[in-house]
Design a protein around this motif. Structure first.
Motif, mmCIF file in Angstrom:
data_model
loop_
_atom_site.group_PDB
_atom_site.id
_atom_site.type_symbol
_atom_site.label_atom_id
_atom_site.label_comp_id
_atom_site.label_asym_id
_atom_site.label_seq_id
_atom_site.Cartn_x
_atom_site.Cartn_y
_atom_site.Cartn_z
ATOM 1 N N UNK A 197 -16.465 15.785 28.620
ATOM 2 C CA UNK A 197 -17.645 15.935 27.762
ATOM 3 C C UNK A 197 -18.614 16.968 28.347
ATOM 4 N N UNK A 200 -7.187 1.594 15.600
ATOM 5 C CA UNK A 200 -8.545 2.083 15.832
ATOM 6 C C UNK A 200 -9.302 2.420 14.544
ATOM 7 N N UNK A 228 -22.547 12.428 21.070
ATOM 8 C CA UNK A 228 -21.742 13.641 20.979
ATOM 9 C C UNK A 228 -20.377 13.329 20.369
ATOM 10 N N UNK A 229 -19.804 12.207 20.762
ATOM 11 C CA UNK A 229 -18.513 11.783 20.220
ATOM 12 C C UNK A 229 -18.604 11.574 18.712
ATOM 13 N N UNK A 230 -19.625 10.843 18.299
ATOM 14 C CA UNK A 230 -19.762 10.541 16.879
ATOM 15 C C UNK A 230 -20.095 11.788 16.064
ATOM 16 N N UNK A 231 -20.909 12.668 16.625
ATOM 17 C CA UNK A 231 -21.244 13.901 15.903
ATOM 18 C C UNK A 231 -20.020 14.802 15.757
ATOM 19 N N UNK A 232 -19.080 14.708 16.666
ATOM 20 C CA UNK A 232 -17.918 15.590 16.644
ATOM 21 C C UNK A 232 -16.748 15.002 15.861
ATOM 22 N N UNK A 233 -16.540 13.691 15.945
ATOM 23 C CA UNK A 233 -15.324 13.101 15.395
ATOM 24 C C UNK A 233 -15.588 12.044 14.326
ATOM 25 N N UNK A 234 -16.800 11.981 13.836
ATOM 26 C CA UNK A 234 -17.140 10.995 12.806
ATOM 27 C C UNK A 234 -18.220 11.633 11.955
ATOM 28 N N UNK A 292 -12.920 17.604 24.437
ATOM 29 C CA UNK A 292 -13.367 16.239 24.690
ATOM 30 C C UNK A 292 -12.240 15.354 25.232
ATOM 31 N N UNK A 326 -25.359 11.402 11.473
ATOM 32 C CA UNK A 326 -24.132 10.802 12.038
ATOM 33 C C UNK A 326 -24.409 9.435 12.661
ATOM 34 N N UNK A 356 -15.627 10.135 31.131
ATOM 35 C CA UNK A 356 -14.762 11.243 30.766
ATOM 36 C C UNK A 356 -15.507 12.551 31.037
ATOM 37 N N UNK A 410 -13.069 15.354 8.975
ATOM 38 C CA UNK A 410 -13.643 15.524 10.314
ATOM 39 C C UNK A 410 -13.092 14.450 11.244
ATOM 40 N N UNK A 411 -13.144 13.199 10.811
ATOM 41 C CA UNK A 411 -12.598 12.100 11.622
ATOM 42 C C UNK A 411 -11.121 12.344 11.905
ATOM 43 N N UNK A 448 -12.812 6.814 24.256
ATOM 44 C CA UNK A 448 -12.940 8.278 24.406
ATOM 45 C C UNK A 448 -13.889 8.645 25.549
ATOM 46 N N UNK A 449 -14.831 7.733 25.845
ATOM 47 C CA UNK A 449 -15.870 8.038 26.836
ATOM 48 C C UNK A 449 -15.422 7.763 28.265
ATOM 49 N N UNK A 490 -10.274 15.307 14.143
ATOM 50 C CA UNK A 490 -10.710 14.932 15.497
ATOM 51 C C UNK A 490 -9.811 13.877 16.110
ATOM 52 N N UNK A 536 -14.894 21.566 15.071
ATOM 53 C CA UNK A 536 -14.322 20.269 15.447
ATOM 54 C C UNK A 536 -12.951 20.402 16.130
ATOM 55 N N UNK A 544 -23.879 19.446 18.823
ATOM 56 C CA UNK A 544 -23.017 19.946 17.784
ATOM 57 C C UNK A 544 -23.801 21.044 17.056
ATOM 58 N N UNK A 569 -25.845 9.467 25.256
ATOM 59 C CA UNK A 569 -25.657 10.881 24.898
ATOM 60 C C UNK A 569 -24.200 11.180 24.596
ATOM 61 N N UNK A 570 -23.311 10.601 25.405
ATOM 62 C CA UNK A 570 -21.876 10.854 25.199
ATOM 63 C C UNK A 570 -21.410 10.278 23.868
ATOM 64 N N UNK A 615 -12.678 3.528 19.588
ATOM 65 C CA UNK A 615 -13.076 4.907 19.877
ATOM 66 C C UNK A 615 -13.929 5.035 21.127
#
Lengths: 407, 407
Positions: free
Chosen positions: A8, A290, B285-291, A141, B75, A5, A109-110, B117-118, A113, A134, A15, B281-282, B114
């Motif tokens: 990113x 999910x 970033x995903x987890x830091x942003x959406x989890x 993203x 995270x 993707x 946050x989850x 997302x990548x 997002x 976020x 963050x 890394x992706x 999830x």
């Protein structure tokens, strides 16, 4: 070879709070004796209320006995907690919602997002500036931001400037936008929307058939009258708004994880093939596919927040943080700064002195006073020249910080 | 007006297990006296092990004291748990991974879902048939399935048939695929890949620079030698595979929620702009942003699974479920059915008798014996004519079911 993707790549690598943590760790390593006071990240410091602890112990005991053990629960959350939300968060404010409009999750946050999973392409998305990162990051993203211009701007994102001139309250845009994020009381500016201000947005959303994503994570900090605690206190919101609530800042659940998302069944969106779809049904399908559920023991902990004892304890903690916020606010006022927020919010938003940049002021406070805050620029371009401090420290560390700054 | 993600329309409205739950509830309502035995959904019934309960109580106490209270955690998960995963899940099998290749999350369902997302657009995605529905559904939902043909098939999905002819082990495709889902021991067939079978997939993935998403949620049920417990036991996997592990079926965490995802730093994907990106890394970033993170108390609970006492208790529970599975397996063999799985897995996969359809057999078992199983067709077209039962019931209910069936 696998295609990644590419959206990113349009994000800064880290963050915001990860960046701050790294900077602070580096400073601490270089100055091992420095007594750093952290008033940066919006994390609570008070322990979980006694009633919540008791509920957790009791739920843990249930999990240890075959007769009371709980495996998979409903993806939408247990009825006992959703019912408690209806009874305690909404009914007293005259808001009627149905049980299957309430979704329990592991954090706002989850959910803010993941809610982007429901969006199609082609929406124009309005996001306040400055605001919690976020909303923007999750849209970039997922590709909903559109094309990135050479200036760094995104073709499908419209920022809503929140400035001193408009008391940090975003104005409705003159042109149509499809999706609107609002956060009140706002993170980071600490300011809250009045009934009239929020009503204007609902009228706008109903006129343009837009969707409002309303983040009410800080509603418990509202002390003044005339400020809505839920968007559904205003008529029409049930047709255009989704609301996110959280136990994190309310009851100290930042490390325990529980939140509430409300998706009324009358909120719809259209699809390319024609016709409309219910966002409630879509969110349910998303969560069933999910997500599993919030741990049973944590849902029991959240339920305890509504007991008479839990409610009293939560109020006490909120007052504690608001006292800290007031002390910080008054300290910076004494120092001659222009200061906002801190009245209906744990956040204090201040104009950096002498035209310093946000990160410049971050370094200045860290190096001169060993105090960590959050650079306003981390929340959006309009946050440049501002700085966020929080009342979430302990009373002792807040007093110490104030004393250092006024020494 | 808001555009919704039209891909949701391509999904059946309900998640498989939601459908089953509704059917069972309807039957129960119509037959209030029926003593229904649930051997359908893969949910555990044994309570949490004593060592896990003790760890939970102790962590809850920490959350009640200011000095030991925990707010936001990392995270990616606490170091204590990630270290325990390395030491206990990987080191004994000769697998070397780094701490920042381990991610703690709230469930393998969330993470496998999830992880989509990548993915960029343009991948060809291979999914075993039958298999856990989340792999397919989450890809359809995010649009990675491509165009839906009039036959219902998706242009970018290649199903890998798992049939009696190939011992339910998918064969590597003759043409290139970019992303490959594998689940071993498999849900629902209960069969496991040997070292040679899995090695063939890794060679394939390295040759075509494909990505393998390996779901090892049931590895603890492996009883026979010659079956890998982790994909990283095979050389080269660290360059092409992501692994999902879970405490759900291992330690009874279906209602407590904790899982592990491994994303080695050497696994890459390419982007349209040229060059490659690190999936590690992706995902971070995903987890830091959406989890945010898995609750602190739950991470302490997972850690306790690795204590000598916890490990012994978990082994005992696994043996308990495997005894149930063996009893069900032998029962259907006695009834003259062709039965698979149940040896390295809690799942029994059986050919429905007399050419009955999957849902037809579901109704037959429910109505005639008041026993709930899962129709094979719910796991994919190749599951039609098959049926899944699980060893996750109690010993008592399993014995009762067996007695009813053999009466």
């Amino acid at each position: 070879m696998v295609w990644a993707n590419g959206n990113f790549q349009k994000l800064p690598e880290n963050y915001l709070f990860t960046d701050i943590a790294r900077k602070v760790a580096e400073y601490q390593a270089a100055h091992p004796d420095a007594d750093i006071i952290r008033l940066g990240i919006g994390d609570v410091t008070r322990p979980l209320p006694g009633s919540v602890i008791a509920a957790l112990h009791s739920a843990v005991d249930e999990m240890g006995e075959a007769a009371t053990f709980r495996g998979y629960g409903p993806e939408q959350g247990y009825t006992f907690l959703r019912q408690a939300v209806l009874e305690n968060e909404y009914k007293p404010r005259g808001v009627t919602l149905e049980l299957d409009e309430i979704f329990i999750s592991d954090g706002a946050k989850s959910d803010t997002g993941n809610f982007t999973d429901l969006f199609g392409s082609g929406n124009i998305i309005a996001i306040p500036d400055p605001v919690y990162p976020v909303y923007l990051d999750s849209n970039i993203m997922s590709g909903h931001g559109g094309k990135q211009e050479i200036t760094g701007e995104f073709s499908r994102i419209r920022f809503l400037p929140c400035l001193e001139e408009n008391n940090f309250q975003p104005e409705t845009p003159r042109r149509r936008v499809d999706i609107i994020y609002l956060c009140s009381p706002n993170n980071p500016t600490g300011t809250a929307m009045t009934f009239d201000q929020l009503r204007a947005w609902i009228e706008y959303a109903l006129r343009y058939e837009s969707l409002i994503l309303f983040d009410a994570a800080y509603e418990r900090y509202i002390t003044q009258d005339g400020i809505p605690h839920s968007i559904y206190e205003i008529e029409g919101a049930e047709r255009c708004a989704v609301e996110f609530r959280s136990y994190s800042k309310t009851a100290g659940f930042t490390g325990t994880r529980c939140s509430v998302t409300v998706v009324p069944k009358s909120v719809t969106a259209r699809i390319r093939e024609g016709g409309t779809v219910s966002l409630n049904k879509m969110w349910l399908r998303r969560q069933c596919t999910k997500f599993n559920e919030t741990p049973y023991i944590v849902q029991r902990a959240a339920e305890a927040v509504y007991s008479p004892e839990g409610s009293r304890e939560v109020d006490e903690n909120i007052r504690y943080y608001l006292r800290n916020a007031a002390a910080i606010r008054s300290c910076f006022e004494t120092m001659g700064c222009r200061v906002f927020g801190g009245v209906n919010s744990p956040y204090i938003w201040l104009k950096t002195p002498e035209g310093m940049g946000s990160w410049e002021y971050f370094d200045y406070l860290l190096q001169k006073y060993n105090i960590v805050g959050t650079p306003g620029a981390g929340f959006g371009a309009c946050g440049e020249g501002y700085f966020r401090l929080t009342g979430f420290g302990t009373a002792e560390s807040t007093e110490k910080a104030v004393a250092r700054l006024l020494a």
